[in-house]
Design a protein around this motif. Sequence first.
Motif, PDB file in Angstrom:
ATOM      1  N   TYR A 269       0.863  -1.179   0.000  1.00 13.63           N
ATOM      2  CA  TYR A 269       0.000   0.000   0.000  1.00 13.63           C
ATOM      3  C   TYR A 269       0.904   1.235   0.000  1.00 13.63           C
ATOM      4  CZ  TYR A 269      -3.256  -3.486   1.860  1.00 13.63           C
ATOM      5  OH  TYR A 269      -4.011  -4.617   2.061  1.00 13.63           O
TER       6      TYR A 269
ATOM      7  N   THR B 101       0.594   5.288   0.086  1.00 13.40           N
ATOM      8  CA  THR B 101      -0.415   6.305   0.367  1.00 13.40           C
ATOM      9  C   THR B 101       0.259   7.497   1.039  1.00 13.40           C
ATOM     10  OG1 THR B 101      -2.528   6.690   1.498  1.00 13.40           O
ATOM     11  CG2 THR B 101      -0.972   5.191   2.566  1.00 13.40           C
TER      12      THR B 101
ATOM     13  N   ASN C 239      -3.792   9.864   5.690  1.00 13.83           N
ATOM     14  CA  ASN C 239      -4.936   9.096   5.195  1.00 13.83           C
ATOM     15  C   ASN C 239      -5.642   8.441   6.383  1.00 13.83           C
ATOM     16  OD1 ASN C 239      -6.760   7.352   4.040  1.00 13.83           O
ATOM     17  ND2 ASN C 239      -5.260   6.267   2.768  1.00 13.83           N
TER      18      ASN C 239
ATOM     19  N   ASN D  49      -8.216   6.708   6.533  1.00 15.01           N
ATOM     20  CA  ASN D  49      -8.786   5.390   6.243  1.00 15.01           C
ATOM     21  C   ASN D  49      -7.734   4.290   6.183  1.00 15.01           C
ATOM     22  OD1 ASN D  49     -11.431   6.464   5.946  1.00 15.01           O
ATOM     23  ND2 ASN D  49     -10.916   7.120   3.852  1.00 15.01           N
ATOM     24  N   LEU D  50      -6.477   4.637   6.413  1.00 14.54           N
ATOM     25  CA  LEU D  50      -5.405   3.654   6.253  1.00 14.54           C
ATOM     26  C   LEU D  50      -5.583   2.423   7.141  1.00 14.54           C
ATOM     27  CD1 LEU D  50      -2.754   2.856   4.920  1.00 14.54           C
ATOM     28  CD2 LEU D  50      -1.541   4.176   6.665  1.00 14.54           C
TER      29      LEU D  50
ATOM     30  N   SER E  27      -8.226   0.857   8.310  1.00  9.45           N
ATOM     31  CA  SER E  27      -9.251  -0.054   7.797  1.00  9.45           C
ATOM     32  C   SER E  27      -8.854  -0.621   6.441  1.00  9.45           C
ATOM     33  CB  SER E  27     -10.598   0.678   7.689  1.00  9.45           C
ATOM     34  OG  SER E  27     -10.494   1.801   6.819  1.00  9.45           O
ATOM     35  N   THR E  28      -8.143   0.177   5.651  1.00  5.17           N
ATOM     36  CA  THR E  28      -7.733  -0.288   4.324  1.00  5.17           C
ATOM     37  C   THR E  28      -6.731  -1.429   4.420  1.00  5.17           C
ATOM     38  OG1 THR E  28      -8.075   1.918   3.398  1.00  5.17           O
ATOM     39  CG2 THR E  28      -6.698   0.402   2.138  1.00  5.17           C
ATOM     40  N   ILE E  29      -5.725  -1.283   5.272  1.00 12.29           N
ATOM     41  CA  ILE E  29      -4.686  -2.314   5.332  1.00 12.29           C
ATOM     42  C   ILE E  29      -5.145  -3.545   6.108  1.00 12.29           C
ATOM     43  CG2 ILE E  29      -2.850  -0.617   5.107  1.00 12.29           C
ATOM     44  CD1 ILE E  29      -2.321  -0.869   8.079  1.00 12.29           C
TER      45      ILE E  29
ATOM     46  N   ASP F 203      -8.065  -4.829   5.602  1.00 13.80           N
ATOM     47  CA  ASP F 203      -8.900  -5.538   4.636  1.00 13.80           C
ATOM     48  C   ASP F 203      -8.048  -6.547   3.868  1.00 13.80           C
ATOM     49  OD1 ASP F 203     -10.766  -6.367   2.851  1.00 13.80           O
ATOM     50  OD2 ASP F 203     -11.302  -4.372   2.119  1.00 13.80           O
TER      51      ASP F 203
ATOM     52  N   ARG G 188      -4.035  -5.810  -3.093  1.00 18.36           N
ATOM     53  CA  ARG G 188      -3.670  -4.494  -3.599  1.00 18.36           C
ATOM     54  C   ARG G 188      -2.155  -4.410  -3.670  1.00 18.36           C
ATOM     55  NH1 ARG G 188      -5.532   1.309  -0.944  1.00 18.36           N
ATOM     56  NH2 ARG G 188      -4.014   2.637  -2.013  1.00 18.36           N
TER      57      ARG G 188
ATOM     58  N   ASP H 214       0.337  -1.481  -4.839  1.00 21.93           N
ATOM     59  CA  ASP H 214       0.751  -0.194  -5.382  1.00 21.93           C
ATOM     60  C   ASP H 214       2.256  -0.244  -5.657  1.00 21.93           C
ATOM     61  OD1 ASP H 214      -1.837   0.515  -4.838  1.00 21.93           O
ATOM     62  OD2 ASP H 214      -1.352   1.462  -2.922  1.00 21.93           O
TER      63      ASP H 214
ATOM     64  N   ARG I  97       2.460  -5.475   3.756  1.00 25.28           N
ATOM     65  CA  ARG I  97       1.718  -6.431   4.585  1.00 25.28           C
ATOM     66  C   ARG I  97       2.266  -7.844   4.384  1.00 25.28           C
ATOM     67  NH1 ARG I  97      -4.741  -7.291   5.550  1.00 25.28           N
ATOM     68  NH2 ARG I  97      -4.672  -9.529   5.982  1.00 25.28           N
TER      69      ARG I  97
END
Length: 648
Positions: A236, A238, A242, A244-245, A247-249, A251, A255, A257, A272
């Motif tokens: 990730y 970003t 951020n 929302n980081l 909750s995003t990581i 999930d 992903r 990037d 991750r």
Amino acid sequence: MMSLATPQSILERFRRVARNHGIPDPQRHLDATGEIEWLRACLNGRVYRAAENWMLPNWALRDSRRSSKVPSECDSLDNDQRRNWTTIGGVGSRGYAISDSKGLLTVNPECGSIEFWLLAPTGIIFPSTIADEGPRLTLLSPEDQVYEWRMDLGPLEYSRLVYHSSEGGSEAIYNEVQVRNRSLERAKFTFYAVIRPISVNGVEPIETAEFSAPKRAVYTNGILAMIMNRDPKFVYVTTANNKNLPSTIADLAPRSDSAINAPDGLATVVLRFDIILKPAGTERFFFVSPLVPLTKKDPLPALPMDQRARDSTVQTWFEFMGSTLSGEFPDRNLSQLLSQSKALLAMQVRSSVLPQQMRIPDSSWNDKAHLLSALCRGNCLSLAREVSLDLVRGIQADTLTDVSAAAPAVWTILHVFEHLQDMSYLRTVRPVLDELLPAISEKARSYLSSAPIEVPKEEQQVVQQKEGVTEWTGQQPNEEESTPRVPIAHANEISASYLGPRLPSEDRTPQFRRLTDFAVASWVVEALRSAANAYDRLGQTEDAKSLAALVAECTAAVQKSSKDFTEMASRRDTKNVLPDDEVLDGIILLGTLALLRSKSIDTGMLECVQQEIAQKWTTILRMVKLPGVTREHSVHLTLLMAHYYAFN
């Protein structure tokens, strides 16, 4: 910590990022370092006051100023309280890393810092938000210099080991992550390796970040920040703000990037790692950050990506500790403190004494002398020899035109010899001595040929009390003070090649107006004393005798001048022998004499200086406290005073 960029290029990055945050340029002139720190404080205030707790370094999370608005040129916030930092490096390493107690690790400020987050059933664990009684980065032993951050999560034992290691000329800081399953069932675990645009100081702007899958490498600001021995599950890329980081990581959605450009300087990379552990199984991951900055054009360093790196560094530290000064105290903590002090000196001395580009700044020779002397007196002789010879190779005579730098340089080089007693070392450094000694000897001759110290007219006025009325009168120097000093007779016999030309009488001027003049004179005397001993060992008997004679005469002249100086100061103000603007000079003088173990200055003068500092500028806890001096500098000055007390 080492940097590939110049202070000016780093400053330009801070300026760009600050403008993108709406921060104006400073309204006063600052040098590059000062402006960087000013802009960083402004960025800290702008970024951290709007940040959520998990985004912050631990010191900012604790800082009550973050929630207040203090009117200032910029809404600044800097770390002036939580400086419980740890230094991580190797014996004589070219650089070192800095970490706070929560494990926020900075290897190269241009690359931000490295942190590891854990995924628990209750959510992501951010080490910076854990209370003090929770897990901390802890030194396992001063003898091996391996640090550990450890946490148990049910049947799983998570351990992060941090240490320095080197191989084939390449040096790096290792993060070794171990996860052990203590149960007899399979277990899943997730953790994150994170590159963040922060450090123990605050914001460290990252404008570009890129993950190279073929290399398993992360580059930030074009510099290699980290390589790893395993592929991450997801990547990730970003920005640090951020919200929302988390909750995003957390999930499981795939992903990957690869890169980001962040004009706000807050680029962040999250890697991750999902693992499945066998019953009673253990998995290891290695994350390596080179100490010497490398760009994408450079090949990756040939460093081991397994346990051999840790075995090597432990062996190196054990050998170093076993060969150097050791001591056992009734209090075990004091014994460990001695070992840790040696370790900190060994890992920082090279980068402190030898700047990255081997350019020797004259103004730092006093500090170089203190550091190398500490190495010698700690019996770290092999490292002292190595660093000293590197210093000698970097010396150019035209960069040491000032005797205030040349004299400490000569003393330092010969001080190492006095401990080594290695003639091959002395023969190696001799060309540098031959280049620097004439100027030092000429300075010594100026002390012999200078006119006596005369009291300036404005300082000749003394207070006389007559029948309760204060009357100002002029006082002339006494007969002894009015008589020009005559050089000792046999001074003419001293070798001209080392003494330099005699100063014409019309150029003779008082040499001692401030305490700094006496500090320089002490360096001159002791440098020549060491040189006389060195030339005697080299078989140059006549030169050694000439230098020894000059030392004796110069010592007598400096002693006399220091007595005159004290008398002159006492006439100026019997209650203030040491002017306020010379307090710092006085402390440095006392520290210099303690280092040199020199008796070249009149003890009466030193007693006056010491007593006035103790009475006016020392707290009840014996800490030196001067107006406008930082806490760190106050500690340094206090140690100089303590060194003088021990010497005296």
